[in-house]
Write an enzyme that holds these catalytic residues in place. Structure first.
Site, short mmCIF file in Angstrom:
data_model
loop_
_atom_site.label_atom_id
_atom_site.label_comp_id
_atom_site.label_asym_id
_atom_site.label_seq_id
_atom_site.Cartn_x
_atom_site.Cartn_y
_atom_site.Cartn_z
CG ASP A 120 40.20 -24.29 -12.06
OD1 ASP A 120 40.60 -23.64 -13.03
OD2 ASP A 120 39.35 -25.18 -12.14
CG ASP A 153 25.75 22.23 -7.09
OD1 ASP A 153 26.12 22.82 -8.11
OD2 ASP A 153 26.31 22.30 -5.99
N GLY A 180 26.98 19.70 -12.75
CA GLY A 180 25.73 20.33 -13.15
C GLY A 180 25.79 21.82 -13.34
CG MET A 181 26.38 26.00 -10.86
SD MET A 181 24.61 26.34 -10.93
CE MET A 181 24.64 28.12 -10.98
#
Lengths: 467, 508
Positions: free
Chosen positions: B36, B294, B429-430
Site C-alpha cells: 500500500d 487567431d 484556429g487560423m
C-alpha cells in the site's frame, strides 16, 4: 521455513518485513494479457484500484479486461448481500465482454471481512455458466509476483484430468500430443512424434510471453523433450491436461504454491531445477529435465559458450563490479546467480519470501557458481527492512542497486546507480536468447554513466540526508 | 459494490500523505498491508523527488489480523522518531485499518509518551472521504494541533505583522502545477506589496504554524485544499480569507480586488487598479490574444471541460468569457462539492455534468464531438480514441504534467500559459480557417481511417473526391454527418451534390 536445517554455506537472515514492493494484485496486469479470454475482477477498495490505475500506467486506457469491484460501506457492514452484488457485476461483465473465465482476485479487505469467495464462486458459476476462479492475492500474505502464484495454483485445479481419448486414437501412447496436434493429418503427427524421445508427459508452469514460451519449448525439443502443455495457456479453454504421474517444472522462482498444488492435489512429479534465467540457468534447467528423463543432453556446452561469447560486450562492463538487491519480486536469487557468473560480486540478496525447498536447486547453483567464480557467498535477507538496507548501501557503496521506484531516484540523487527491479518482471529474461536483455537492463545505468562521466554531477542533493 | 475501471480522486490516505510529506520533517506512518506504500513510488517518479519520501508502513499482516497490532505500531512510531527525529509523525489509517477498528488513538497516545517529536492520528475515514477531502481535513488538523499547542505554551503570536501579509494555503506535493503556481503567487504578492507570512503545507515546518495568526489574510488558491483551514483560522482569529482562484485574466483581477478590499478594511490604503490595468493590457498576453485574429477564428468552436472544481470552473470561464468559445458542457468529479461548481459555471456552459464515471464522460464527449477537450489524463485518452485534441488541466495526471519548465496556471504568467494550452489544443484556429477557405491541402487517396467499412452507404467517385478536399481533422466528422443526412433522407449513394446538400442542411 518449509524445510529442516540442511548444511548451508549461504547465510540466511530475516528482517522486519518493512520493505517496498508491489501489491500482488498487480499480477492481473500481465495475466489478463497472457490469458486472452479471461476477465480479472479485483474485489477490493479504492486503494487497490488506485494502485492498479497508477502502476499499470497506459494499459489502463486500452480497455483492459480487468476491473475493480469496489467495495462500499454497505458491503463492509454487510448491509448489502455479497452474492447479489457479485452476481450483478459478473452479469454485466458477461454481457459486455463475454469472457471464458472470470478470475476473482481476493484482497486484504475481503480477507478481513471474511467474504467467502471460494464458497460463492461455485454457486454463481452454476448460475452464470462461466467458470469463476478465485485467487486470494492479497497484501496481507503475499508480495508482488506471488500474486501470479496464487492465480496459477487456483487454475491448476481447473486443468482437465483426463485427455479425451477417441476410438481411433486408442493405440496412441501420448494422447495429449494428439490433442495438441488436433486437425493435423495422422502421418504428420506420427512423423513429428518421432522427433521426440519417449518420456512421460511434461507440463511447464509459469506465465511467460508467447515468444518466450516458443523459445523454451523449442529448446527442450532440441533434446527430444516434448512439452505437453503450459500452465497457463494462451486461453483458459486450452489449459493443459494434468494426469496423475505427469512431470511438471517451474520456469519462475515465485511459483511455490503452484508447485505444491501440482504435487499434492494433482499428484504430479516436480522436477526441482534452477530456473532458465541466464544462459547458465537455462542450461542447468534443461540438463535437470533431461536427467530426470534419462536423456543425455546434446550440444548444450557449445550453445552456452556461444551465448556467453555474444554477451562479452555487456559482461565486460559489469565484471568486478558489485550489486545489491533490495528485494521485491522473488527473481533475486536467480538474477544474483547469473550476475555472479558474469563476474559481479553480490553484496546482499534481499527477497520477500524464500522457499528453500522449491528454490533448492537454484540455491545450490548459486553456491556452486560463487565457488567457481571465487566470489564471496552473499547473504540472503528475507523480509528485508528497507531503512536498514539503505544504511547498508551507504556503507557498502555498491556499484549497482537493484530496487523499486520508491528508492531509485533518491539513491541516484546520492550518486548511487540503480536499476528498477520491476522491469525484470516485465522484460523477457528467460532462455538462452534473452540473456542479452537481462544484461541490457543491468548495464543501462553503467552505460548511462559512461555517457555522462566527467560532468561532475554525481551527487545532487543539497544537504546530505540525515541518517 | 461498484464496477470501476478508473477513478478520478484517490483514496483518503493519499490525501493525508500528500499533506504530511509536503511539510518539512514530518513523517507519515501508514497502518496498511504490504504494497500500500505506492504513494512513495508516485512521489518519487511523478515529481522526481530527490529525497526519500518520508512515509513508511507499519505492516498489517496475518499476525496482526490474528492478534491485533499490539506493540507493532507503537514500536514503528518510536523507531522512526529515533531514526529520523521528525517534528511530527502522522499515523495514517487506510481502508484496511478502517475495518480492523484497532484503537489507533491509543497507540498514538502510548507512542507519544516515548517519542520526542509530536504524534497525531489523521482523522480520516476511508469510506467517507476521498483524497481531496482527506487532504483538506488533515491540513486543518495539523494546523489546529500546532495552534492549540502554541496557545497552551503561550507561544502563539497573535499581533498582525506591521506590513500587510498573507498565508498561502493549499500548495502541496503531487498537486497539479502547484510548485509553479506557488512561485507565481509569491511573485504576485511581492508586486502587490504584500509579505508572504507562510506557505503551507509545501516546504513548511510545523514550527512555523504558530505564526499563522500574524497574517492579515489567508489566500486559498484551490477550492479543494485549504478552505477548512482558512475557515478555522477565521473562526479562531478573525483572519479573513480570499478564496477566489486567480486563474484567468478576469478572475485574477477579481482576486486582487478582493485582496485590496480585505487589507484596506484592516487599515491599509492600497490601490491595485493601475496594477491590474497594466498587467492585463501589457504583461499578460491573454487579453490581447482575445482581440487577435487567431482567437477570432476560435469563436463559437465547441469545447468540453472536465476536471476538479478549481480547474474545470476556471477553464470554463476563461474559454467562454475570455475567448468566446462555446463550452457545450463543463463537469467535475468533486461530487461532494457539486453545488459550488454548478453555481460557478452555469452561465458559461450549456450543461453541467457531475459524475466520477469515466464511461459517462467518454460518452458525453463522443455525443457532442467538440473541437477540443480540456480534462484529465483520462479525457486525453478519450480524445486520442476519437481523434479530438485534449489539453490536460487537472489531476489525475502523469509524469508529463510535472514539467520542469516554468508553467504556472495561476496569476498573470498563468494566463499566458493557459492561452498557449488552449490555442495549441484547438487545431490552430487560423490554419484551420484557411484550410476551410482553400478546401485543404491534404489530397492523399486515403479518405478516413475507417473508410466506409462501418457504413451502409456508398460514396461515388466525385463524392469521395469532394470529401477528400476537406481538411483531415474534420473529415471524419463531415463524413459521419453527411452519411447521417443521407440516411435520414433515404439516399443510397453519396455524390458531391449530396455532400453539399448536407453541408447546407446540417452544416456538415
Amino acid at each position: 521455513m518449509t524445510v529442516a536445517q540442511q548444511p548451508e554455506a549461504l547465510n540466511f537472515e530475516c528482517e522486519t518485513g518493512n520493505y517496498h514492493t508491489f501489491c500482488p494484485i498487480s499480477c492481473v496486469a500481465w495475466l489478463y494479457q497472457k490469458i486472452e479470454d479471461s476477465f480479472f475482477l479485483v474485489i477490493g477498495t479504492k486503494t487497490c484500484g488506485y494502485f492498479l490505475q497508477n502502476a499499470m500506467g497506459v494499459m489502463i486506457f486500452a480497455e483492459p479486461r480487468y476491473a475493480m469491484a469496489e467495495l462500499e460501506e454497505g458491503d463492509i457492514s454487510a448491509q448489502l448481500n455479497d452474492y447479489e452484488e457479485l452476481k450483478r457485476l459478473c452479469l454485466q461483465i458477461k454481457r459486455d465482454r463475454n469472457p471464458s473465465v472470470i478470475v476473482w482476485i481476493g484482497t486484504c479487505t475481503t480477507e478481513i471481512i471474511k467474504m467467502d469467495l471460494e464458497g460463492l464462486a461455485p454457486k454463481l458459476e452454476g448460475e452464470l455458466g462461466i467458470p469463476i476462479v478465485v485467487a486470494r492475492a492479497n497484501g496481507l500474505d503475499y508480495a508482488f509476483t506471488q500474486g501470479e502464484d496464487t492465480v496459477l495454483a487456483a487454475m491448476a485445479n481447473r486443468c482437465p484430468d483426463k485427455a479425451p481419448v477417441t476410438e481411433t486414437d486408442k493405440n496412441e501412447r501420448n494422447a495429449i500430443s494428439k490433442l495438441l496436434n488436433f486437425g493435423k493429418k495422422k502421418e504428420e503427427v506420427v512423423q513429428e512424434e518421432s522427433e521426440y524421445v519417449d518420456h512421460p508427459p511434461l507440463v511447464l508452469f509459469g506465465s511467460l510471453p508467447d515468444p518466450v514460451v516458443t523459445q523454451l519449448t523449442l529448446e527442450l525439443k532440441k533434446q527430444g523433450i516434448k512439452v505437453s502443455g503450459w500452465l497457463p495457456a494462451k486461453r483458459f479453454t486450452e489449459l493443459p491436461v494434468l494426469e496423475e504421474g505427469y512431470y511438471v517444472a517451474g520456469v519462475n522462482p515465485f511459483l511455490s504454491r503452484t508447485a505444491t498444488t501440482l504435487m499434492r492435489r494433482r499428484k504430479c512429479k516436480l522436477i526441482g531445477a534452477p530456473f532458465p534465467i541466464g544462459p547458465d540457468g537455462t542450461r542447468a534447467w534443461v540438463e535437470k529435465i533431461c536427467s530426470v528423463f534419462g536423456i543425455t543432453p546434446k550440444g548444450l556446452d557449445e550453445r552456452e559458450t556461444q551465448i556467453w561469447a555474444g554477451l562479452e560486450e555487456y559482461v565486460k562492463l559489469i565484471r568486478g563490479k558489485s550489486v545489491f538487491f533490495m528485494g521485491d519480486n522473488l527473481l533475486e536469487v536467480s538474477l544474483a546467480r547469473f550476475l555472479v557468473r558474469c563476474g559481479m560480486t553480490v553484496l546482499e540478496i534481499g527477497i520477500p519470501y524464500m522457499d528453500k525447498r522449491y528454490q533448492a536447486a537454484e540455491l545450490a547453483l548459486l553456491e556452486q557458481t560463487c565457488k567457481e567464480m571465487g566470489a564471496p557467498l552473499p547473504k540472503i535477507v528475507e523480509k528485508p527492512d528497507n531503512y536498514n538496507q539503505v544504511q547498508r548501501i551507504y556503507e557498502l557503496k555498491p556499484d549497482l542497486v537493484i530496487t523499486g521506484m520508491a528508492h531509485a531516484n533518491p539513491l541516484e540523487a546520492r550518486g548511487i546507480n540503480t536499476k528498477w527491479s520491476v522491469e525484470f518482471t516485465f522484460a523477457q529474461i528467460h532462455g538462452f536468447g534473452n540473456a542479452r536483455d537481462i544484461l541490457e537492463l543491468v548495464t543501462r545505468p553503467l552505460r548511462r554513466n559512461n555517457s555522462l562521466k566527467d560532468l561532475g554531477w554525481d551527487k545532487l542533493v543539497k544537504e546530505e540526508a540525515k541518517i | 459494490m461498484k464496477l470501476a475501471y478508473w477513478m478520478y480522486a484517490g483514496p483518503a490516505h493519499i490525501g493525508t500523505l500528500r499533506i504530511a510529506s509536503s511539510f518539512k520533517n514530518v513523517h507519515a506512518i501508514m497502518h496498511a498491508p504490504l504494497g500500500d506504500d505506492y504513494f512513495n513510488v508516485m512521489r518519487s517518479m511523478l515529481s522526481r523527488e530527490r529525497n526519500f519520501t518520508p512515509v513508511t508502513t507499519s505492516v498489517v499482516d496475518r499476525n496482526v489480523l490474528a492478534r491485533g497490532s499490539q506493540e507493532k505500531v507503537v514500536d514503528n512510531i518510536t523507531r522512526k522518531d529515533a531514526e529520523e527525529h521528525p517534528d511530527l509523525i502522522v499515523l495514517t489509517p487506510t481502508c484496511t485499518s478502517s475495518i480492523l477498528q484497532e484503537d489507533l488513538h491509543n497507540f498514538v497516545e502510548r507512542a507519544q509518551l516515548e517519542a520526542k517529536g509530536d504524534v497525531i492520528l489523521a482523522d480520516v475515514n476511508h469510506y467517507r472521504y476521498n483524497e481531496l477531502q482527506a487532504a483538506d481535513r488533515t491540513l486543518q488538523q495539523i494546523v489546529q494541533y500546532y495552534i492549540e499547542k502554541a496557545r497552551k505554551k503561550g507561544e502563539l503570536v497573535e499581533g498582525k505583522t506591521a506590513k500587510p501579509s498573507v498565508n498561502i494555503i493549499g500548495i502541496s506535493t503531487l498537486g497539479f502545477h502547484h510548485q509553479h503556481d506557488c512561485t507565481e503567487l509569491k511573485k504576485l504578492m511581492g508586486d502587490l506589496g504584500i509579505e508572504v507570512n507562510t506557505v503551507i503545507p509545501e516546504g513548511a515546518s510545523v514550527n512555523e504554524l504558530k505564526k499563522m495568526p500574524q497574517a492579515w489574510f489567508n489566500l486559498v488558491p484551490y477550492r479543494e485544499l485549504g478552505l477548512t483551514t482558512a475557515r478555522y483560522l477565521e473562526e479562531q482569529f478573525g483572519t479573513p480569507y480570499v478564496d477566489i482562484t486567480p486563474m484567468g485574466v478576469v478572475e485574477t483581477a477579481r482576486c486582487i480586488r478582493k485582496i485590496q478590499q480585505v487589507i484596506n478594511a484592516q487599515g491599509a490604503d492600497l490601490e491595485y487598479e493601475d496594477f491590474i490595468n497594466e498587467q492585463t493590457l501589457h504583461v499578460s498576453q491573454a487579453a490581447w490574444f482575445s482581440r487577435s485574429i487567431d482567437c477570432q477564428n476560435l469563436t463559437g468552436k465547441k469545447a468540453v471541460v472536465f476536471g476538479d472544481n478549481t480547474h474545470a470552473a476556471a477553464l470554463t470561464k476563461i474559454l467562454s468569457r475570455e475567448m468566446g468559445i462555446h463550452v457545450v458542457w463543463a463537469g467535475t468529479y468533486c461530487k461532494y462539492d457539486a453545488d459550488w461548481f454548478r453555481e460557478q459555471v452555469s452561465e458559461y456552459c450549456d450543461e453541467v455534468l457531475i459524475t466520477d464515471d469515466h464511461g459517462a464522460i467518454g460518452d458525453a464527449i463522443a455525443r457532442v464531438e467538440p473541437s477540443a477537450i480540456f480534462g484529465t489524463q483520462m479525457e486525453r485518452h478519450v480524445g486520442k480514441r476519437l481523434d479530438i485534441p485534449c489539453g490536460v488541466i487537472a489531476a489525475p495526471i502523469h509524469v508529463q504534467n510535472f514539467p520542469i519548465g516554468y508553467k504556472p496556471f495561476l496569476g498573470y504568467e498563468g494566463t499566458n500559459q493557459i492561452t498557449d494550452l488552449i490555442y495549441n489544443s484547438f487545431t490552430l484556429g487560423m490554419e484551420d480557417h484557411l484550410l476551410e477557405i482553400f478546401g485543404g491541402h491534404d489530397t492523399k487517396e486515403v479518405i478516413t481511417k475507417g473508410i466506409s467499412a462501418d457504413s451502409d452507404l456508398s460514396w461515388t467517385k466525385d463524392g469521395q473526391a469532394e470529401l477528400n478536399k476537406i481538411p483531415g481533422f474534420v473529415r471524419g466528422k463531415v463524413k459521419r454527418n453527411t452519411e447521417k443526412f443521407a440516411r435520414d433522407r433515404g439516399f443510397k449513394e453519396i455524390n458531391a451534390e449530396v455532400l453539399y446538400a448536407a453541408k447546407e442542411a446540417v452544416g456538415a
